[in-house]
Design an enzyme around this catalytic site. Structure first.
Site, PDB file in Angstrom:
ATOM      1  N   GLY A 127     -54.880   9.492  43.372  1.00 25.50           N
ATOM      2  CA  GLY A 127     -54.137   8.299  43.792  1.00 25.50           C
ATOM      3  C   GLY A 127     -53.063   8.627  44.811  1.00 25.50           C
ATOM      4  N   ARG A 166     -59.360   5.816  46.810  1.00 29.68           N
ATOM      5  CA  ARG A 166     -60.564   5.116  47.284  1.00 29.68           C
ATOM      6  C   ARG A 166     -60.438   4.667  48.733  1.00 29.68           C
ATOM      7  NH1 ARG A 166     -60.231   0.658  42.812  1.00 29.68           N
ATOM      8  NH2 ARG A 166     -58.099   1.043  43.519  1.00 29.68           N
ATOM      9  N   ARG A 167     -59.213   4.483  49.230  1.00 27.46           N
ATOM     10  CA  ARG A 167     -59.056   3.934  50.583  1.00 27.46           C
ATOM     11  C   ARG A 167     -59.138   5.075  51.605  1.00 27.46           C
ATOM     12  NH1 ARG A 167     -53.928   0.264  49.062  1.00 27.46           N
ATOM     13  NH2 ARG A 167     -53.755   1.948  47.538  1.00 27.46           N
ATOM     14  N   ASP A 204     -63.891   7.070  43.356  1.00 27.10           N
ATOM     15  CA  ASP A 204     -63.328   6.206  42.323  1.00 27.10           C
ATOM     16  C   ASP A 204     -63.255   6.997  41.015  1.00 27.10           C
ATOM     17  OD1 ASP A 204     -62.926   4.240  40.314  1.00 27.10           O
ATOM     18  OD2 ASP A 204     -63.875   2.715  41.568  1.00 27.10           O
ATOM     19  N   TYR A 225     -52.316  -2.612  29.222  1.00 23.85           N
ATOM     20  CA  TYR A 225     -51.665  -1.591  30.060  1.00 23.85           C
ATOM     21  C   TYR A 225     -50.819  -0.668  29.187  1.00 23.85           C
ATOM     22  CZ  TYR A 225     -48.810   0.759  33.520  1.00 23.85           C
ATOM     23  OH  TYR A 225     -48.191   1.737  34.261  1.00 23.85           O
ATOM     24  N   LYS A 233     -51.205   3.485  28.468  1.00 20.66           N
ATOM     25  CA  LYS A 233     -50.148   4.475  28.707  1.00 20.66           C
ATOM     26  C   LYS A 233     -49.716   5.147  27.398  1.00 20.66           C
ATOM     27  CE  LYS A 233     -49.957   4.348  33.187  1.00 20.66           C
ATOM     28  NZ  LYS A 233     -50.298   5.528  34.009  1.00 20.66           N
ATOM     29  N   GLY A 254     -39.933   4.325  34.660  1.00 17.22           N
ATOM     30  CA  GLY A 254     -39.687   2.887  34.554  1.00 17.22           C
ATOM     31  C   GLY A 254     -40.070   2.248  35.876  1.00 17.22           C
ATOM     32  N   THR A 266     -43.480   0.316  44.371  1.00 15.99           N
ATOM     33  CA  THR A 266     -44.670   0.836  45.056  1.00 15.99           C
ATOM     34  C   THR A 266     -45.597  -0.367  45.250  1.00 15.99           C
ATOM     35  OG1 THR A 266     -45.780   1.232  42.957  1.00 15.99           O
ATOM     36  CG2 THR A 266     -44.456   3.059  43.825  1.00 15.99           C
ATOM     37  N   PHE A 298     -47.620  -1.054  43.008  1.00 13.93           N
ATOM     38  CA  PHE A 298     -47.989  -1.321  41.611  1.00 13.93           C
ATOM     39  C   PHE A 298     -47.994  -2.818  41.267  1.00 13.93           C
ATOM     40  CE2 PHE A 298     -46.641  -1.915  37.181  1.00 13.93           C
ATOM     41  CZ  PHE A 298     -47.567  -1.149  36.484  1.00 13.93           C
TER      42      PHE A 298
HETATM   43  P1  NDP Z   1     -49.744   2.247  43.625  1.00 15.43           P
HETATM   44  O1  NDP Z   1     -50.560   1.021  43.439  1.00 15.43           O
HETATM   45  O2  NDP Z   1     -48.817   2.312  44.777  1.00 15.43           O
HETATM   46  O3  NDP Z   1     -50.692   3.533  43.664  1.00 15.43           O
HETATM   47  C1  NDP Z   1     -51.785   3.672  42.795  1.00 15.43           C
HETATM   48  C2  NDP Z   1     -52.696   4.775  43.290  1.00 15.43           C
HETATM   49  O4  NDP Z   1     -53.788   4.912  42.366  1.00 15.43           O
HETATM   50  C3  NDP Z   1     -53.289   4.479  44.642  1.00 15.43           C
HETATM   51  O5  NDP Z   1     -53.296   5.634  45.435  1.00 15.43           O
HETATM   52  C4  NDP Z   1     -54.719   4.069  44.317  1.00 15.43           C
HETATM   53  O6  NDP Z   1     -55.585   4.461  45.369  1.00 15.43           O
HETATM   54  C5  NDP Z   1     -55.000   4.914  43.080  1.00 15.43           C
HETATM   55  N1  NDP Z   1     -56.083   4.337  42.298  1.00 15.43           N
HETATM   56  C6  NDP Z   1     -56.080   3.167  41.608  1.00 15.43           C
HETATM   57  N2  NDP Z   1     -57.271   2.944  41.062  1.00 15.43           N
HETATM   58  C7  NDP Z   1     -58.059   3.993  41.412  1.00 15.43           C
HETATM   59  C8  NDP Z   1     -59.418   4.329  41.166  1.00 15.43           C
HETATM   60  N3  NDP Z   1     -60.209   3.545  40.422  1.00 15.43           N
HETATM   61  N4  NDP Z   1     -59.908   5.480  41.676  1.00 15.43           N
HETATM   62  C9  NDP Z   1     -59.111   6.271  42.425  1.00 15.43           C
HETATM   63  N5  NDP Z   1     -57.817   6.015  42.693  1.00 15.43           N
HETATM   64  C10 NDP Z   1     -57.307   4.877  42.190  1.00 15.43           C
HETATM   65  O7  NDP Z   1     -48.951   2.402  42.244  1.00 15.43           O
HETATM   66  P2  NDP Z   1     -47.962   3.556  41.709  1.00 15.43           P
HETATM   67  O8  NDP Z   1     -47.778   4.628  42.695  1.00 15.43           O
HETATM   68  O9  NDP Z   1     -46.761   2.870  41.184  1.00 15.43           O
HETATM   69  O10 NDP Z   1     -48.805   4.059  40.450  1.00 15.43           O
HETATM   70  C11 NDP Z   1     -49.109   5.430  40.234  1.00 15.43           C
HETATM   71  C12 NDP Z   1     -49.080   5.689  38.736  1.00 15.43           C
HETATM   72  O11 NDP Z   1     -47.767   5.472  38.257  1.00 15.43           O
HETATM   73  C13 NDP Z   1     -49.986   4.783  37.909  1.00 15.43           C
HETATM   74  O12 NDP Z   1     -50.621   5.567  36.911  1.00 15.43           O
HETATM   75  C14 NDP Z   1     -49.017   3.798  37.274  1.00 15.43           C
HETATM   76  O13 NDP Z   1     -49.493   3.285  36.062  1.00 15.43           O
HETATM   77  C15 NDP Z   1     -47.824   4.705  37.075  1.00 15.43           C
HETATM   78  N6  NDP Z   1     -46.541   4.020  36.907  1.00 15.43           N
HETATM   79  C16 NDP Z   1     -46.039   3.203  37.865  1.00 15.43           C
HETATM   80  C17 NDP Z   1     -44.815   2.578  37.670  1.00 15.43           C
HETATM   81  C18 NDP Z   1     -44.232   1.660  38.652  1.00 15.43           C
HETATM   82  O14 NDP Z   1     -43.274   0.927  38.305  1.00 15.43           O
HETATM   83  N7  NDP Z   1     -44.682   1.621  39.905  1.00 15.43           N
HETATM   84  C19 NDP Z   1     -44.033   2.825  36.458  1.00 15.43           C
HETATM   85  C20 NDP Z   1     -44.662   3.695  35.508  1.00 15.43           C
HETATM   86  C21 NDP Z   1     -45.866   4.274  35.736  1.00 15.43           C
HETATM   87  P3  NDP Z   1     -56.795   3.576  45.954  1.00 15.43           P
HETATM   88  O15 NDP Z   1     -56.443   2.125  45.764  1.00 15.43           O
HETATM   89  O16 NDP Z   1     -56.882   4.000  47.399  1.00 15.43           O
HETATM   90  O17 NDP Z   1     -57.963   4.013  45.165  1.00 15.43           O
HETATM   91  C1  8X3 Z   2     -45.064   0.398  34.912  1.00 20.25           C
HETATM   92  C2  8X3 Z   2     -43.792  -0.033  34.307  1.00 20.25           C
HETATM   93  O1  8X3 Z   2     -42.711  -1.605  32.630  1.00 20.25           O
HETATM   94  O2  8X3 Z   2     -44.183  -2.595  34.321  1.00 20.25           O
HETATM   95  O3  8X3 Z   2     -45.687   1.342  34.111  1.00 20.25           O
HETATM   96  O4  8X3 Z   2     -45.083  -1.370  32.459  1.00 20.25           O
HETATM   97  S1  8X3 Z   2     -43.978  -1.476  33.377  1.00 20.25           S
END
Ligand code: NDP
Ligand code: 8X3
Length: 258
Positions: free
Chosen positions: A12, A37-38, A63, A156, A160, A187, A191, A193
């Site tokens: 990712g 994936r992108r 993926d 979700y 986690k 937390g 991004t 997300f």
């Molecule tokens: P983003 O959406 O910015 O990034 C997510 C990344 O995961 C992208 O690079 C995406 O790439 C990749 N991804 C998603 N699905 C797939 C797939 N099926 N195969 C391959 N790659 C995949 O979100 P974040 O950076 O915030 O998230 C990263 C991690 O952090 C996640 O596990 C999220 O649950 C966790 N997290 C995030 C928080 C937040 O508040 N942002 C808080 C706590 C945890 P692509 O689409 O190109 O495949």
């Molecule tokens: C992402 C943070 O609180 O939206 O893992 O689940 S929350």
């Protein structure tokens, strides 16, 4: 750990935390396997980091939900890339906020297959090579949602919480082989997300981070760089990292007058 000739694999890496980790570790001169994936984003970032930082990069577009694609890319890495020193299992997502009684199966499957099964598919292929070399570090990206639950976060949160359980179990299983296993549980990090969670609804996504300063992806990347750089006898096993304005999954201090 010195970065010289060390390889880190980040899932990712096309946005958010994964991209920030790639940028930070390239600056620290680690060689990088980067996945997502992108395709266009991935290859552009890999080229940029190679050029700017002088590190070797291997962009792999697949993926993580598909075990055959994971096997085709990670199971059959070119010889030069097979010795992975650090695996950052970061690829993941939340989809929607709905009660279970009104849940959509496709949303559930996307989360379970990405956050849980994708992490397992990656680890199953990378860990044996670490075991053979008697060295390695696996860092799983959990969440504050892996420690608490909140209404409509159900599946979700469950994925986690499962990442938390798997991280603890892996730490035990890989202990005899000198492999460190860690979890970073963030937390609110601004991004893509929330844009993904709310299926492209940007106003709804922006509202998540309004009125306080969320974590930046680079804050999490700095923490991960520190964890990776610790001497081999030190394992930062589990870290909850939150914005100063966040005290639980649902309690934020917004619009605070300074
Ligand atoms: P983003 O959406 O910015 O990034 C997510 C990344 O995961 C992208 O690079 C995406 O790439 C990749 N991804 C998603 N699905 C797939 C797939 N099926 N195969 C391959 N790659 C995949 O979100 P974040 O950076 O915030 O998230 C990263 C991690 O952090 C996640 O596990 C999220 O649950 C966790 N997290 C995030 C928080 C937040 O508040 N942002 C808080 C706590 C945890 P692509 O689409 O190109 O495949
Ligand atoms: C992402 C943070 O609180 O939206 O893992 O689940 S929350």
């Amino acid at each position: 750990m010195s970065s010289e000739n060390k390889t880190v694999c980040i899932t990712g890496a096309t946005s958010g935390i994964g991209e920030a980790v790639a940028r930070r570790l390239a600056a620290d001169r680690y060689d990088l396997i980067m996945t997502g994936r992108r395709h266009d984003r991935l290859t552009a970032l890999a080229e940029q980091l190679s050029t700017d930082c002088g590190v070797a990069t291997l962009p792999l577009c697949f993926d993580v939900r598909d075990p055959q694609q994971v096997e085709a890319h990670i199971g059959r890495l070119p010889e030069r890339w097979q010795a992975i020193d650090v695996l950052v299992n970061n690829a993941g997502l939340a989809v929607e906020l709905r009660p279970v009684h009104d849940g959509l199966l496709d949303d559930w499957e996307r989360m379970i297959d990405t956050n849980l099964k994708g992490m397992l598919y990656m680890t199953r292929l990378v860990a044996p090579r670490m075991i053979a070399r008697r060295t390695g570090h696996i860092i799983n990206i959990g969440s504050i949602a892996g420690r608490e639950v909140y209404p409509n976060g159900n599946v979700y949160c469950a994925t986690k919480q499962a990442v938390d359980a798997l991280t603890k179990g892996l730490r035990m299983e890989l202990l005899p082989f000198g492999i460190r296993v860690s979890q970073v549980a963030p937390g609110a990090v601004e991004t893509e997300f929330s844009i993904v969670r709310f299926k492209g609804d940007r106003p709804r996504a922006n509202a998540v981070y309004s009125g306080f300063e969320p974590l930046h992806a680079a804050d999490v990347a700095d923490l991960i760089a520190y964890m990776i750089g610790c001497p081999p006898h030190v394992n930062i096993a589990d870290v909850l990292i939150v914005p100063a304005a966040q005290a639980s999954t649902t309690l934020f201090e917004r619009d605070r007058a300074h």
